[in-house]
Design a protein around this motif. Structure first.
Motif, PDB file in Angstrom:
ATOM      1  N   LYS A 124     -23.595   0.727 134.358  1.00 56.20           N
ATOM      2  CA  LYS A 124     -24.404   0.198 135.453  1.00 56.20           C
ATOM      3  C   LYS A 124     -24.227   0.985 136.729  1.00 56.20           C
ATOM      4  CE  LYS A 124     -24.473  -4.561 133.861  1.00 56.20           C
ATOM      5  NZ  LYS A 124     -23.513  -5.664 133.868  1.00 56.20           N
ATOM      6  N   ASP A 125     -23.124   1.682 136.848  1.00 54.64           N
ATOM      7  CA  ASP A 125     -22.869   2.465 138.054  1.00 54.64           C
ATOM      8  C   ASP A 125     -21.688   3.386 137.759  1.00 54.64           C
ATOM      9  OD1 ASP A 125     -22.771   3.377 140.704  1.00 54.64           O
ATOM     10  OD2 ASP A 125     -23.412   1.439 141.458  1.00 54.64           O
ATOM     11  N   VAL A 126     -21.279   4.179 138.761  1.00 53.46           N
ATOM     12  CA  VAL A 126     -20.055   4.946 138.585  1.00 53.46           C
ATOM     13  C   VAL A 126     -18.869   4.002 138.771  1.00 53.46           C
ATOM     14  CG1 VAL A 126     -20.987   7.170 139.298  1.00 53.46           C
ATOM     15  CG2 VAL A 126     -20.120   5.596 141.010  1.00 53.46           C
ATOM     16  N   PRO A 129     -18.148   2.682 143.149  1.00 57.78           N
ATOM     17  CA  PRO A 129     -19.382   2.861 143.912  1.00 57.78           C
ATOM     18  C   PRO A 129     -19.157   3.065 145.403  1.00 57.78           C
ATOM     19  CG  PRO A 129     -19.551   0.983 142.434  1.00 57.78           C
ATOM     20  CD  PRO A 129     -18.130   1.413 142.412  1.00 57.78           C
ATOM     21  N   HIS A 532     -29.590  -1.991 138.446  1.00 53.43           N
ATOM     22  CA  HIS A 532     -28.368  -1.810 137.654  1.00 53.43           C
ATOM     23  C   HIS A 532     -28.618  -1.055 136.356  1.00 53.43           C
ATOM     24  CE1 HIS A 532     -26.160  -3.841 140.615  1.00 53.43           C
ATOM     25  NE2 HIS A 532     -26.712  -5.008 140.421  1.00 53.43           N
TER      26      HIS A 532
END
Ligand code: HEM
Ligand SMILES: [Cu+2]
Lengths: 560, 221
Positions: A124-126, A129, A532
Motif C-alpha cells: 500500500k505504500d513504502v 511514508p 492505497h
C-alpha cells in the motif's frame, strides 16, 4: 474467459475490482483524492511524493540544461564568446552540480522508484511514508541552499570540489557543499526506505525471484546509496570545515594530503555513477519485456548482475587517479577491477538482446529509447574499458574523451531511461495517453542529437582538447561547432517532449488500465491507482512478472 | 515474540498498526531493519574519519604519538567508564520495557541522560584545557610542547572526531528525553510494545561503540 472473472494476468483481485469493473467512486485515484494544496504538500502517499519529486527534478533538469547550452555556445569560437573565463568556470560547475546531485542521482529512484516500487510489490505504500516525505523536503532544502550559494558567489571548482583549490578559492564553497551534504541525507533516506520496503512489504506470492527486475535494480541502487553516501557526507563536512577553520587535512601547505581527498571523493562518486545508471538498467528490463512480449531472458543473471555491479563498484574508485602518483601496481589492480564492471554490464546487454530476439516487438516510444540506450551503454561501456586501461588513460585523462565517455554512459543511459520511464509509465501515473508519432519524432531528435553532441567530443579529446577550458586553439573549432549543433538538436527534442506531454496531461485520451497490455505487476492496479494502490484486500501474485505465453499472439487477459 | 494483533492501539501495551503493514511483526521488523541500516550509515560516516586518522598516523607517526600523550588519559578513561555504564542502563531500559515497567524505563533513561551530561561536561573540561594550551586544529595550532609537523593534523582529527561524536551524544540525548517523556506519559510499554525503546537504546549503543573506537585511537596508542 468469463468476462466478469476476477482473475487478472498475474494478480487475483476481489470481484468488485475486476479490470472491467466500472470506475469505483468510493476509491478515487490518488490524483483527485484530496485537492487542497495541503493535501499535496503534507501527503504521505508515495505516488504524490513521486510527482512532487518529478516536478522539481524536471525543473532542475531544465536549469542544468540551460547551463549546458550556455557552455556549448561559449565553446563555439576559439576565444571568449559570450562570457569571461571566471563565469565559464562557474557555469560548468553549476551545470555539473545541478545535473549530478539534483537530477541524475534522484531522478529515477525518487520519481519512478517511489511511484512503482510499492505497486510492484503489491504494497500500500513504502515502509516509512513520513520518512519518504521528509526525504523530499530535505532534497528541496539542500537544493535550495546549494543553488543559493551558487548564485551568491558561485562555486568555480567543478562538481568534484578537488582540494586544495576548493579550500582556497574565494568563491562561496561552504553553502554549496553543505547543500550537497544535505541532499545526501535525502538520498540515504530514500535508499533505506526502499531496502526495508523490499524486505518487509512484498505481497504474498512475491518471492525474491519473482520481483520485477526494476525492483532488483532499485534495490541494488539503494544499497549503494546507503553504503557510499555517508562517506561523501563526511568529506563535504570536512571540506566545509577546512574553509572555516583551516584544519589542513587536505592542504599540502599544512602537511595534509590532497590525494586522500580524491580517494574519499571517488570512493563515493564512483559508486554514485552506478546510483545513476543501475536504475536505468532496471527500467530497460521492464521496457524490453513489455514491448517484446517476452520475459527477460536470463532473469536471474540480470538480477544478480545488478548486485554484482553494486559490489565491484566499491573497489574501482582508483581508476580516477591513474595520474595522481598512484603506483603502477595499484593502477593495474584498479584497472582490472574496473573491467569487471564491463562484464556485469555485458551480461545485461546480452540478455536484453536475447529478449528482443524472436520477440513480437512493438516499436513504441519507450522502445525507441531502449534502442538508443543500448547503443549508448555499449559504446559508453566500451570506452570505459578503454579508459580503464592505464596506458590509454594517461593520454585521455582530463580531456574531452573522458567527458564524452561519461556523458555517453551516465547521461546517455540515464536520460534514455528517464525518458523511457516517463513515456512508459505516463498512462499509469496520469491515466492519459500521448501522441505516439510525436513521441517517436522527439526520440529521434534526442538520440541523434546526443550522438552528434558527444561523438565529436571523443575526437576532440583524442586530439588533446583538455576538459574545463574556455578557450582553445583554432584547429579544434570544427568539432566544437559540430558538438554545439548536436546539442541544439537535443534541446529541440526536449522542447517537443515538453509540449506534447503537457498537452496530453490536459487533453490526452483516457489510457485505460493497461494500454501496453504489459504483464508487469504495476499494471494490475488502476491507472491512475487509488490512494492505497489496491481496492480491497492485498492482491496475491501467483505468477512471475512478464510471463507472456506466446509473444507472437500477444494476448493478455487484462488488456485495456 | 510479538503478537499479531490487528486491532488499533486502544489496548495498553499494543502499538498502533499502520495501515500499510500486514501485521505488527512486520511493522516491528521493518522498524528494526531500518534502524540497523541507519546505524550502518553512521558507522560508515565515522569510518571515513578513521581512514583519515590511519593515513596521517602513517605519515606522521612521531607527531601523532607525541600529541596523543598530551591528552588527559584520566579524564578520557573516566569518560569511557561513564559511557559504558550509560549503555548498560540503556539496555536495562529495554529489559524493563519488555516487562511493561514503564516507570523503571523512565528511570533508566534518566540515569543514561545524566551520564551523557557528565560525559559532555568532562569533554568540555578537556576542550577548554586544549584551547588553553593552544592545542587547536590546523592553522590555529600553537602548542609549544609539541612542535612536530603533523601535530596540528592530529588535533584537527581529534576535534573533528570528538566533536562529531559529541554531536551524536546530543542527538542521542534528545531521543532519550523524548522516550522518557513517552514512558512517563503513556506508560504502555510491554512485551508487544517496546520497539521505540529498543531503537532508542540501539542508537545509544552506537554512540558508545564509536567512542570505544575513538578512545584507544586518540588516547592510548
Ligand atoms: C556505468 C556507468 C558509468 C558512469 C555513469 C560513469 C561515469 C564516469 C564519470 C563521471 C567519469 C569522470 C570522472 C572525472 O570527472 O574524472 C568517469 C571516468 C572514468 N570511467 Fe566511467 N562511468 C561509467 C562506467 C564505466 C565503466 C563500465 C568503466 C570501465 C569498464 C569506466 C571507467 C572509467 C574510467 C577508467 C574513468 C577515468 C578516466 C579519467 O579520469 O581519465 N566507467 N566515468
Ligand atoms: Cu569511476
Amino acid at each position: 474467459m468469463n468476462p466478469s472473472s476476477s482473475t487478472t494476468a498475474e494478480g487475483v483481485l476481489p470481484a468488485h475490482d475486476a479490470p472491467d469493473a466500472h470506475h469505483d467512486h468510493h476509491h478515487p485515484s490518488y490524483l483527485v483524492d484530496g485537492t487542497t494544496i495541503k493535501s499535496w504538500l503534507l501527503t504521505v502517499d508515495h505516488k504524490r511524493i513521486a510527482l512532487m519529486f518529478l516536478v522539481w527534478i524536471l525543473l532542475f533538469f531544465l536549469v542544468g540544461g540551460i547551463f549546458a547550452m550556455l557552455i556549448r555556445i561559449e565553446l563555439l569560437t576559439p576565444g571568449p564568446t559570450i562570457m569571461d573565463a571566471m563565469t565559464y568556470n562557474r557555469m560548468f560547475t553549476l551545470h555539473g552540480m545541478v545535473m549530478i546531485f539534483l537530477f541524475m542521482i534522484p531522478a529515477i529512484p525518487a520519481v519512478f522508484g517511489n511511484f512503482m516500487l510499492p505497486l510492484m510489490l503489491g504494497a500500500k505504500d513504502v515502509a516509512f511514508p513520513r520518512l519518504n516525505l521528509a526525504s523530499f523536503y530535505i532534497y528541496l532544502f539542500g537544493a535550495g541552499l546549494a543553488l543559493w550559494g551558487m548564485i551568491n558567489g558561485g562555486l568555480d571548482t567543478g562538481w568534484t570540489f578537488y582540494t586544495p583549490y576548493s579550500t582556497h578559492t574565494t568563491t562561496t564553497v561552504a553553502p554549496v557543499l553543505f547543500g550537497a551534504f544535505i541532499i545526501g541525507f535525502s538520498s540515504i533516506a530514500t535508499g533505506l526506505n526502499f531496502i526495508v520496503t523490499v524486505h518487509t512489504m512484498r505481497a504474498p506470492g512475491i518471492t525474491w525471484f519473482k520481483l520485477p527486475l526494476f525492483v532488483w535494480a532499485i534495490y541494488a541502487t539503494s544499497c549503494i546509496q546507503v553504503l557510499a553516501t555517508p562517506v561523501i557526507g563526511l568529506l563535504l563536512a570536512i571540506v566545509t570545515g577546512e574553509q572555516f577553520f583551516q584544519f589542513g587535512l587536505f592542504d599540502p601547505a599544512r602537511g595534509g594530503d590532497p590525494v586522500l581527498f580524491q580517494h574519499l571523493f571517488w570512493f563515493y562518486s564512483h559508486p554514485a555513477v552506478y546510483i545513476m545508471v543501475l536504475p536505468s538498467f532496471g527500467v530497460m528490463s521492464e521496457v524490453v519485456a513489455t514491448y517484446s512480449r517476452k520475459n527477460v531472458f536470463g532473469y536471474r543473471a540480470v538480477a544478480y548482475s545488478s548486485l554484482g555491479i553494486a559490489f565491484v563498484g566499491f573497489f574501482v574508485w582508483g581508476h580516477h587517479m591513474f595520474v595522481s602518483g598512484q603506483s603502477t601496481f595499484d593502477a593495474g589492480v584498479f584497472g582490472v577491477l574496473t573491467m569487471l564492471v564491463g562484464i556485469f554490464t555485458a551480461i545485461k546487454v546480452f540478455n536484453w538482446v536475447g529478449t528482443v530476439y524472436k520477440g513480437a516487438v512493438d516499436f513504441k516510444t519507450p522502445f525507441a529509447y531502449f534502442c538508443g540506450f543500448l547503443f549508448f551503454t555499449v559504446f559508453g561501456g566500451m570506452t570505459g574499458i578503454a579508459v580503464a586501461t592505464t596506458s590509454l588513460d594517461v593520454h585521455w585523462h582530463d580531456t574531452y574523451f573522458v567527458v564524452a565517455h561519461f556523458h555517453f554512459i551516465m547521461v546517455g543511459a540515464t536520460v534514455m531511461a528517464f525518458l523511457a520511464s516517463l513515456h512508459y509509465w505516463f498512462p499509469k501515473m496520469f491515466g492519459k495517453t500521448y501522441h505516439e508519432g510525436w513521441g517517436l519524432v522527439a526520440a529521434a531528435f534526442i538520440i541523434l542529437g546526443f550522438n552528434a553532441t558527444f561523438i565529436p567530443q571523443f575526437l576532440l579529446g583524442n586530439y588533446g582538447m583538455p576538459r574545463r577550458y574556455f578557450e582553445y586553439p583554432e584547429r579544434y573549432q570544427a568539432l566544437h561547432v559540430a558538438s554545439t549543433a548536436g546539442s541544439s538538436l537535443l534541446a529541440f527534442g526536449f522542447i517537443i517532449i515538453a509540449v506534447y506531454l503537457t498537452y496530453s496531461l490536459a487533453y490526452g485520451k483516457a489510457s485505460g488500465k493497461n494500454p501496453w497490455r504489459s504483464k508487469g505487476y504495476e499494471w494490475i492496479s488502476e491507472s491512475p491507482p487509488p490512494t492505497h494502490n489496491f481496492v480491497g484486500p492485498q492482491p496475491t501474485f501467483p505468477e512471475e512478472p512478464h510471463l507472456y505465453v506466446d509473444p507472437k499472439k500477444a494476448e493478455v487477459p487484462n488488456a485495456v | 515474540m510479538q503478537s499479531s494483533a490487528h486491532t488499533a492501539g486502544a489496548t495498553p501495551g499494543v502499538p498502533r498498526l499502520a495501515h500499510h503493514f500486514a501485521s505488527l511483526e512486520v511493522q516491528n521488523h521493518a522498524a528494526r531493519l531500518g534502524m540497523w541500516l541507519f546505524l550502518s550509515t553512521e558507522i560508515l560516516l565515522f569510518a571515513g574519519l578513521f581512514v583519515c586518522y590511519g593515513c596521517y598516523r602513517y605519515l606522521f607517526p612521531d607527531a601523532f604519538a607525541a600529541a596523543s600523550r598530551h591528552l588527559d588519559l584520566t579524564l578520557g578513561t573516566v569518560n569511557t567508564v561513564v559511557l559504558i555504564t550509560s549503555s548498560l542502563t540503556a539496555a536495562l531500559a529495554v529489559h524493563y520495557a519488555k516487562e511493561g515497567k514503564s516507570k523503571l524505563v523512565a528511570w533508566m533513561f534518566i540515569l543514561t541522560i545524566a551520564m551523557a551530561c557528565a560525559f559532555l561536561v568532562i569533554k568540555g573540561f578537556e576542550y577548554s584545557h586544549k584551547f588553553h594550551e593552544g592545542a587547536l586544529p590546523g592553522r590555529h595550532y600553537r602548542m609549544e610542547a609539541v612542535q612536530l609537523p603533523g601535530a596540528p593534523l592530529y588535533f584537527s582529527i581529534y576535534f573533528l572526531a570528538t566533536g562529531l561524536h559529541a554531536f551524536h551524544v546530543i542527538v542521542g540525548m534528545s531521543v532519550l528525553v523524548w522516550l522518557t517523556i513517552k514512558a512517563l506519559r503513556e506508560q504502555n510499554f510491554g512485551p508487544n510494545n517496546y520497539t521505540a525503546v529498543e531503537l532508542g537504546s540501539m542508537y545509544w549503543h552506537l554512540v558508545d561503540l564509536v567512542w570505544i573506537f575513538l578512545f584507544p585511537l586518540l588516547y592510548l596508542i
